[in-house]
Design an enzyme around this catalytic site. Structure first.
Site, mmCIF file in Angstrom:
data_model
loop_
_atom_site.group_PDB
_atom_site.id
_atom_site.type_symbol
_atom_site.label_atom_id
_atom_site.label_comp_id
_atom_site.label_asym_id
_atom_site.label_seq_id
_atom_site.Cartn_x
_atom_site.Cartn_y
_atom_site.Cartn_z
ATOM 1 N N ASP A 133 -46.091 -5.952 -24.874
ATOM 2 C CA ASP A 133 -47.017 -6.526 -24.901
ATOM 3 C C ASP A 133 -47.920 -5.652 -26.153
ATOM 4 O O ASP A 133 -47.553 -4.642 -26.452
ATOM 5 C CB ASP A 133 -47.708 -6.515 -23.296
ATOM 6 C CG ASP A 133 -49.243 -6.950 -23.470
ATOM 7 O OD1 ASP A 133 -49.284 -7.955 -23.636
ATOM 8 O OD2 ASP A 133 -50.077 -5.831 -23.680
ATOM 9 N N GLU A 178 -44.491 -8.621 -28.910
ATOM 10 C CA GLU A 178 -45.470 -9.578 -29.178
ATOM 11 C C GLU A 178 -46.235 -8.825 -30.684
ATOM 12 O O GLU A 178 -46.888 -7.725 -29.996
ATOM 13 C CB GLU A 178 -45.829 -9.136 -28.231
ATOM 14 C CG GLU A 178 -47.811 -10.467 -28.159
ATOM 15 C CD GLU A 178 -49.077 -10.343 -27.475
ATOM 16 O OE1 GLU A 178 -49.910 -11.019 -27.633
ATOM 17 O OE2 GLU A 178 -48.934 -8.990 -26.816
HETATM 18 C C1 GLC Z 1 -51.180 -9.393 -24.789
HETATM 19 C C2 GLC Z 1 -51.462 -10.431 -24.262
HETATM 20 C C3 GLC Z 1 -52.416 -11.585 -22.966
HETATM 21 C C4 GLC Z 1 -52.956 -10.245 -22.316
HETATM 22 C C5 GLC Z 1 -53.428 -8.533 -23.587
HETATM 23 C C6 GLC Z 1 -53.707 -7.266 -23.246
HETATM 24 O O1 GLC Z 1 -51.644 -10.306 -25.636
HETATM 25 O O2 GLC Z 1 -50.333 -11.409 -23.822
HETATM 26 O O3 GLC Z 1 -52.385 -11.910 -21.885
HETATM 27 O O4 GLC Z 1 -54.250 -10.015 -22.383
HETATM 28 O O5 GLC Z 1 -52.096 -8.901 -24.770
HETATM 29 O O6 GLC Z 1 -52.427 -7.291 -22.100
#
Ligand code: GLC
Length: 538
Positions: A212, A264
């Site tokens: 994440d 991500e």
């Molecule tokens: C990422 C996740 C999202 C979350 C954020 C903070 O972007 O995909 O859903 O709110 O991180 O953890």
């Protein structure tokens, strides 16, 4: 039919299904999805034909951000089940040929995490506070935040603490909600803890992790004000990150079947992005460039070209993603005047032509499933679910909405529980009469898995057929074919071709080759507008 996990580089061309556990299936009957619900529906995923499932966080959490505020990385939230159940789920998935990817949240913890509770209880300058970013405020009496950064969720990313004697204290940094304090990644204990968490889940059979906010962990230790255009950015895409991921890669590679690291990473520069995918770093990362592009031939072609060009030198496979739990659902987005995606542009009351959006979403499905690399499918995408835009405001839970002062619709609209069967809510998501945690629309009867199964014109059957053909006949090579400027046409190995008509007029289909699959009816040997077709060799 059980598929056996066969090759260790399965992730290079896998179709990976994203489960948002809260909204997939409710096995316990309390209105919230859970692991029992997923276990009871594993056969659905096997039949759909995906090779892996990525689960959004299932850890104990106060749910200030749908589980991305983790209180304990080594357990399962009681609302979702138990750790033993997660282990069973991983094993049962494997029996059906489905690997499990868990979601790791390294940038921040929940304010309910024991580390943060200890930091709050400890004094300024203590080792406990060193695990986070605590700073005195600016201004005469420290009443102003330590710098001028903005939270990813809007507003100020600093919250002031209160000392034991009730006086105002230091501030702590949270790039997201106040309940998500950022960790200090310059601290060796933070690094060691996350390496141990990785091993914890890898030892339990997780085939990989989705990381994440992977581009945000490292901060300039001076936490300077943000100066537009000055490089490096104080907290996005900093060079220190690469060493962190190299150490993770060594752990992933130490398993007999190497585990997979998926980032991500929202970094718009495709070359900077590809640096994370060098052979000793992450395996793959979500292709947000492709996700955010408007529905247009030149735009999508440019994204495919930039993606493939950036990935080739590092030898990493591309990924193709149309939506996830953070963005507007594809069927809705493609039916709007602006078909691109931008968090900042989200607004209530955007006019949408849903039949048009769905038609394009069907074509986009065939496009993304035919491109070289792995592909992600967000639960409900295979049902063509629209964004739910009329949720009662008092039911919205997303901090993106709450922190915007109510102007940003937030992300709840793509997180509505799945419709499985029946003519009315909860559509088999939960036992009859149980109210799901977010209400489902009254007009989803035709969108249920039950209603779509066996209907050759349904989105679900399109995905089932496409995933089957993808496994059997799509692979190797890639090259653009000559075509009108409004048409995307490319070939893969063995004569397989994909054509997508994004122009304003039907176009002639090639005379050779048989139709394997089409996203809509083909009339008179022509490919209609907003339609995709797969052809085999002649
Ligand atoms: C990422 C996740 C999202 C979350 C954020 C903070 O972007 O995909 O859903 O709110 O991180 O953890």
């Amino acid at each position: 039919m059980a598929q056996q996990p066969e090759h260790s580089d399965w992730w290079r061309d896998a179709a990976i299904y994203q489960v948002y556990p809260r909204s997939f299936a409710d096995g316990s009957g309390d209105g919230t999805g859970d692991l029992a619900g997923v276990r009871s529906r594993l056969h659905y995923l096997a039949e759909l034909g995906v090779q892996a499932v990525w689960f959004n966080p299932w850890y104990p959490s106060p749910m200030a951000d749908g589980g991305y505020d983790v209180a304990d990385y080594r357990d399962v939230d009681p609302a979702f089940g138990t750790l033993a159940e997660a282990e069973k789920l991983i094993a049962e998935g494997l029996e059906l040929g489905i690997r499990t990817i868990v979601d790791i949240v390294p940038n921040h913890v929940s304010d309910a995490h024991p580390w943060f509770a200890a930091a709050l209880a400890a004094a300024p300058g203590s080792p406990e506070r060193d695990l986070f970013h605590f700073r005195p405020g600016r201004g005469e009496s420290g009443e102003l935040p330590p710098n001028d950064w903005r939270s990813e969720f809007g507003g100020c990313p600093w919250t002031r603490t209160v000392n034991a004697d009730g006086s105002p204290g230091q501030w702590y940094l949270h790039l997201f909600a106040a309940q998500q304090p950022d960790l200090n990644w310059h601290h060796p204990q933070v690094r060691a803890e996350h390496e141990s968490i990785l091993r914890f889940w890898f030892d339990r059979g997780a085939a990989g992790v989705r990381i994440d906010s992977a581009g945000l962990l490292a901060k300039d230790p001076a936490l300077p004000d943000f100066t537009p255009g000055r490089e490096p950015h104080p907290y996005v895409d900093r060079d220190e990150l690469h060493e962190i991921y190299r150490s993770w890669r060594r752990i992933a590679d130490s398993y007999a079947e190497p585990r997979v690291l998926i980032g991500e990473i929202w970094v718009p520069d495709t070359e900077r992005f590809a640096r994370y995918l060098r052979p000793d770093e992450l395996h793959t990362a979500f292709n947000f460039d492709f996700l955010a592009r408007p529905w247009g031939a030149a735009e999508l072609r440019a994204s495919v070209d930039a993606t493939l060009a950036a990935h080739a030198p590092v030898g990493a496979p591309a990924t193709w993603v149309l939506c996830n739990h953070d963005v507007t659902r594809t069927a809705t987005r493609y039916g709007r005047a602006d078909t691109g995606f931008d968090f900042a542009a989200k607004a209530f009351g955007t006019p949408t032509d849903l039949p048009l959006g769905l038609r394009r979403a069907r074509a986009a499905a065939l496009l993304s499933l035919a491109l070289p690399g792995s592909v992600y499918l967000y639960q409900g995408e295979e049902l063509g679910l629209p964004e739910v835009e009329d949720l009662p405001l008092e039911r919205l839970q997303d901090p993106m909405h709450l922190r915007s002062g109510g102007t940003d619709p937030g992300r709840d609209g793509c997180r509505v529980p799945l419709p499985w069967s029946g003519a009315e809510p909860p559509y088999g998501f939960a036992p009859p009469g149980v109210e799901p945690w977010l209400p489902q629309p009254a007009d989803w009867a035709a969108l249920t898995v039950e209603a779509q199964s066996g209907d050759p014109d349904s989105m679900l059957e399109l995905y089932r057929a496409a995933l089957r053909i993808r496994r059997e006949a799509v692979g190797g090579g890639f090259g653009w074919l000559p075509a009108d400027p409004g048409v995307l046409a490319f070939r893969r190995a063995g004569g397989f071709r994909c054509l997508v008509n994004l122009s304003a007029e039907p176009v002639a289909l090639p005379a050779d080759g048989a139709v394997l699959l089409a996203s809509g009816p083909l009339t008179g040997g022509r490919l209609p507008v907003d339609t995709a077709v797969w052809l085999n060799g002649s």
